[in-house]
Each structure stands twice: as C-alpha cells, then as structure tokens.
Design an enzyme around this catalytic site. Structure first.
Site, PDB file in Angstrom:
ATOM      1  N   LYS A  81     -32.402 -23.137 155.622  1.00 47.74           N
ATOM      2  CA  LYS A  81     -32.096 -23.667 156.950  1.00 47.74           C
ATOM      3  C   LYS A  81     -30.794 -24.454 156.864  1.00 47.74           C
ATOM      4  O   LYS A  81     -30.530 -25.127 155.849  1.00 47.74           O
ATOM      5  CB  LYS A  81     -33.256 -24.573 157.385  1.00 47.74           C
ATOM      6  CG  LYS A  81     -33.149 -25.104 158.806  1.00 47.74           C
ATOM      7  CD  LYS A  81     -34.425 -25.858 159.182  1.00 47.74           C
ATOM      8  CE  LYS A  81     -34.402 -26.393 160.605  1.00 47.74           C
ATOM      9  NZ  LYS A  81     -35.657 -27.080 160.977  1.00 47.74           N
ATOM     10  N   SER A 156     -37.789 -25.461 165.240  1.00 49.00           N
ATOM     11  CA  SER A 156     -36.358 -25.328 165.106  1.00 49.00           C
ATOM     12  C   SER A 156     -35.915 -24.432 163.947  1.00 49.00           C
ATOM     13  O   SER A 156     -34.762 -24.020 163.904  1.00 49.00           O
ATOM     14  CB  SER A 156     -35.740 -26.712 164.920  1.00 49.00           C
ATOM     15  OG  SER A 156     -36.203 -27.306 163.711  1.00 49.00           O
ATOM     16  N   SER A 180     -41.697 -27.500 163.234  1.00 47.67           N
ATOM     17  CA  SER A 180     -40.578 -26.556 163.108  1.00 47.67           C
ATOM     18  C   SER A 180     -40.696 -25.508 162.024  1.00 47.67           C
ATOM     19  O   SER A 180     -39.859 -24.611 161.950  1.00 47.67           O
ATOM     20  CB  SER A 180     -39.276 -27.320 162.902  1.00 47.67           C
ATOM     21  OG  SER A 180     -38.835 -27.793 164.144  1.00 47.67           O
TER      22      SER A 180
HETATM   23  N1  GLN Z   1     -40.088 -29.187 168.497  1.00 48.12           N
HETATM   24  C1  GLN Z   1     -40.155 -30.512 167.962  1.00 48.12           C
HETATM   25  C2  GLN Z   1     -38.963 -31.321 168.420  1.00 48.12           C
HETATM   26  O1  GLN Z   1     -38.165 -30.789 169.139  1.00 48.12           O
HETATM   27  C3  GLN Z   1     -40.231 -30.470 166.464  1.00 48.12           C
HETATM   28  C4  GLN Z   1     -38.960 -30.169 165.808  1.00 48.12           C
HETATM   29  C5  GLN Z   1     -39.027 -30.168 164.316  1.00 48.12           C
HETATM   30  O2  GLN Z   1     -40.107 -30.080 163.734  1.00 48.12           O
HETATM   31  N2  GLN Z   1     -37.871 -30.309 163.697  1.00 48.12           N
HETATM   32  O3  GLN Z   1     -38.828 -32.465 168.092  1.00 48.12           O
END
Ligand code: GLN
Length: 496
Positions: A81, A156, A180
């Site tokens: 990532k 994400s 994510s």
């Molecule tokens: N969707 C969640 C957020 O927008 C989690 C994101 C993540 O785990 N990085 O904060």
C-alpha cells in the site's frame, strides 16, 4: 502472471522456486507481465518497480545456485500500500500533497517481507491518506473492482485487495484503521487480516490514527496470509507498541474447529442496513462452522453500535495531529506564490489535500479545541473502554465471533456520495480497531442477489491471531479458496 501461474499461492510459488522448478526471475517476469496485461483496467498500482523485483529475484536465484537455504517466501511477488515506505519508490498516500515524494527509509513491515525473500513489485493505490472505504478519493484516480469494473474495490486499501483478486500477485500488504483491510477484502473476494494491535510494527507506515492503525496481509488463501504473518509479526524496537511473538502461524492452521465455540451477535448480524444477501451468507457460514464441529453460541456486544460515533471522534483527532507535519516546509506540496509563511502553509494545505482529508482535519481541530474536547473526546474514550470490555466479556464465552465484514457487497462508483453513508459501511469493522483485537475477512461465496463476493469476518481475542486463522482456514475449507477475478479485458493499457 500468465494464466498458468496466476492462481498459484505464495506457498506454492515459494516451493517451486525452492525446488528449482522455476526461477525467481521467471516468477517476477510473469507477475510483471500480469500487471501489464491487467492493471490498465484495474489500476491497482501507483508505481510498478520491475528493477527492484528483478534485482531481488536475481539475488534469490544466486542464493539457490550457491546452495544456500532460501528464505520462506523466496521468489514470491509482493506489493505494498502506498503509505508504506520503501527506498527506491515514491510514497504518496494517494495524495497530491506527497506527489513524487521519494522514500528515504524502508518500513519495518516492508523490510520483513523483503527479508523473507519476497520480490517487491511496486506500490498500490489507496484512498487519500487512508481516509475512505472505496479508493475513490485517491488523487491519482480510482481503482476498479476486478469482479466488476463499474464497482469500487472497497478501501482504503483498495489497490492491495484488487491486485490480489485479479491474480496479478499472491500477496500484498495493507493497513487498517477502521476496516481498510477487511472491507476491501470482502468487496474483492479475498482474505485480509487485521492483526491484533501491536502484532505488526507500524514503523515507516504513514500514520493516520496511531492508536488504531495496524498493518496486515491480503492473499487468496488463509494459508498465504499465515505465511505472510510469520514474516511480519513480532517486536520492533522502533515501534514501542509492537510485541514479541514467536508462534508459527502455519503450524496448527489446519487443525480444525472441533470443540471451539463461535459467537454470534444476533442483533448486529441482522441489524438495520445489512443486506439480506449478506445476512443469509453469514448464516450459512455459521452452519458451515457447525458442520465442521464448532458450537455456535449467542454473545452480546452491547456498546458496539456506538463504535462508529466514537471512531469519528477519536480517529479525526489523531489524524489532525498526525497530518500537521504536511506543511509545505519540510516535505510535501509547497505553494510557491505566497507572501509569507502563514500564507504558504495554508495554501499548501488547501491545494495539497483533497476534500475528505480536509474534512477530517477540520473535524479533528474542532474536536480538540478547548471547551469542545471535554464534550466529545473524553466520552469517546469512555466508549472505547466499554467496547473493549464488551469484547473481553464475549471472549469468556467463545473463541471467535462471526459477523459480516461489510453490510453489503461492492457498490458502484459514485453511489456513496454522502460521506456519512460511506462511514456506515464500516459498521462491522470499526469496533475491532477500537478494542484492538484481530479480525479477518474470508470469502464465503457470492451474494444471492448481486452475484458479487461476500466476506465473513471472524473476530478473535487479542494476541490469539494464530487461532483465529485456524477458524478462517476451516471456513475456507468449506467454501474453497477465492477464484481469480476475471472482469478485466486483459488488453493492457497504460501503466504508471
Ligand atoms: N473507512 C474508514 C475511514 O475512512 C477506515 C479507514 C481505514 O481503516 N484506514 O476512516
């Protein structure tokens, strides 16, 4: 990899390389060819690094030729990532703020995969600074779900999930602050583990919410995820929250669930907003675990419904502080036309950050301001303590909890235009980051209405991730490993 290779797992590739059936260079080349053929459609990669992959492959082949013992994942392609530093690559976090930023050091999680013999193929797309659940907010364009190019891969870590689902490579790393890893794994029909907080070092991973962030692997099988965890887990003096860990994740992976108790939180699994096709897929997964010898027990997590509210206080507060460093002075985008320092900083941030990042920063700034702090931040921390206790109590009665990873299957691009609607898509994942324990997504077939992958989430007690993967492996045995998605044209396209 060309069709004959693309469904091979990390363990199988490592074995073929060790036995001299195939060279690491051939594997690297095949994976690079697969990326060339497929990523024009999927756009999982932000940067492909053939020189790094081939150089690592040559080192593996030379070691083998010299009769040296190969590392456990020698010759296995991997990608990271884009919030993980790796010298020789750009680390952009999917943001204009870090466009072209060259890593000056390598993250521990990345280094451990390299030390295990992996071949670094490149960096993967993500929601800007990991804020999001769809990978639509990347400054460098969206990633498409390889099962249906008109749909999001989740986020994400959408690039990490999509690359594995499309069979470009067997293993990737993602990060998970509120879901994510587990939500994109569910949308793309692959396995994704968020380890217990403290299992994997966060050193060199661009911080979002430091008390919630955790790195974990994606694979098409639980076995590959276990192999990656053998490389990743353990103490790193550079992350004081990381813990010692000497357990082999693979040793008891296939010992089954005979006598184990699987907790079900009925009120959550059938809560409002959960699609019927997801509800019935999870019910079927519970039956599959019963058929394998587990016993299903009812448990409660009374404060879990408050997790999203607590998270959207705690996470923006931590993000506000972590993102303060992107000021246009030391690194990051710099606005050149400013008259003074203050204008330079504010214009750099105004232009460098996208709308969701600004929303989170402003929310964090507001929540931490005097007078407001007591009203939101303290209660959110109290809710955090209650949720953590809920899980402790539940794990007195069961070994793992089964729930959906996401209330629905992959949605279409643009479908979630309202941010709070998007926030709700993490209703099953966030409480686990809040409590700090482990969660893993396992594909359990396709939804009866959508025909798209559904992921079951298994949640385990802290630092019992190896046992959790054992339950995941049992579920995998019932459903079979995830097939490679083939919605892409394979005609190729422009690579970055
Ligand atoms: N969707 C969640 C957020 O927008 C989690 C994101 C993540 O785990 N990085 O904060």
């Amino acid at each position: 990899m060309p069709t004959s290779y693309d469904s091979l797992g990390a363990g199988q590739i490592a074995r073929l390389v060790r036995d001299g059936e195939v060279s690491a260079r051939e594997v690297a080349q095949a994976a690079l060819d697969a990326v060339s053929a497929r990523d024009g459609d999927v756009h999982a990669f932000l940067q492909v690094t053939p020189e790094l992959a081939l150089a690592a492959a040559d080192r593996v082949d030379a070691a083998r030729a010299a009769g040296e013992q190969l590392a456990p994942l020698a010759g296995v392609p991997v990608a990271f990532k884009d919030n993980m530093h790796l010298v020789g690559t750009r680390t952009t976090c999917g943001s204009r703020m870090l466009e072209g930023y060259e890593s000056v050091f390598t993250a521990t999680c990345v280094q451990r995969m390299l030390d295990a013999g992996c071949l670094p193929l490149g960096k993967l797309n993500m929601d800007e600074f990991a804020f999001g659940s769809s990978t639509e907010s990347s400054y460098f364009g969206k990633t498409c779900n390889p099962h249906d190019l008109g749909r999001v891969p989740g986020g994400s870590s959408g690039g990490s999930a999509a690359a594995v689902a499309a069979g470009m490579l067997p293993l990737t790393l993602g990060s998970d602050t509120g879901g994510s890893i587990r939500q994109p794994a569910s949308f793309c029909g692959v396995v994704g583990l968020k380890p217990t907080y403290g299992m994997v070092s966060r050193y060199g991973v661009v911080a979002f919410g430091s008390s919630l962030d955790q790195v974990g692997p994606f694979g098409r099988t639980v076995d590959d995820v276990a192999l990656a965890m053998n490389a990743l887990a353990g103490r790193d003096p550079r992350d004081c929250t990381s813990q010692r860990w000497d357990v082999d994740f693979c040793e008891h992976l296939h010992d089954g669930v005979e006598g184990m108790r699987i907790g079900i939180v009925d009120a959550m699994n059938h809560a409002q907003g959960v699609d019927p096709e997801v509800e019935s897929a999870i019910d079927a997964a519970a039956q599959a675990l019963c058929a394998a010898g587990a016993q299903v027990v009812d448990v409660e997590l009374p404060h879990a419904p408050e997790a999203i509210s607590a998270y959207y206080v705690l996470a923006p507060c931590e993000a506000f502080s972590n993102l303060a460093r992107f000021d246009g002075v030391r690194y990051g985008y710099r606005y050149e036309g400013a008259r003074d320092l203050s204008e330079m900083t504010s214009m750099s941030r105004a232009i460098g950050f996208g709308p969701e990042v600004k929303r989170r920063i402003m929310l964090g700034a507001y929540l931490l301001s005097s007078g407001v702090y007591d009203k939101y931040y303290y209660p959110a921390q109290q809710v955090r303590a209650l949720i953590t206790q809920d899980y402790r109590d539940a794990f007195e009665r069961c070994d793992a909890i089964l729930m959906p990873a996401s209330p629905r299957t992959a949605f279409a691009f643009g479908e979630m235009s309202n941010p709070t609607q998007m926030y709700l898509s993490d209703m099953f994942t966030i409480s686990i980051n809040i409590a700090g324990n482990a969660g893993v997504t396992v594909p359990v077939g396709v939804g009866a209405d959508s025909g798209l992958p559904v992921g079951a989430q298994l949640v385990g007690p802290a630092f019992a991730d190896d046992r959790l993967l054992r339950v995941a492996a049992t579920l995998q045995d019932a459903y079979g490993a995830a097939p490679v998605a083939r919605a892409f044209s394979g005609k190729g396209g422009e690579l970055r």
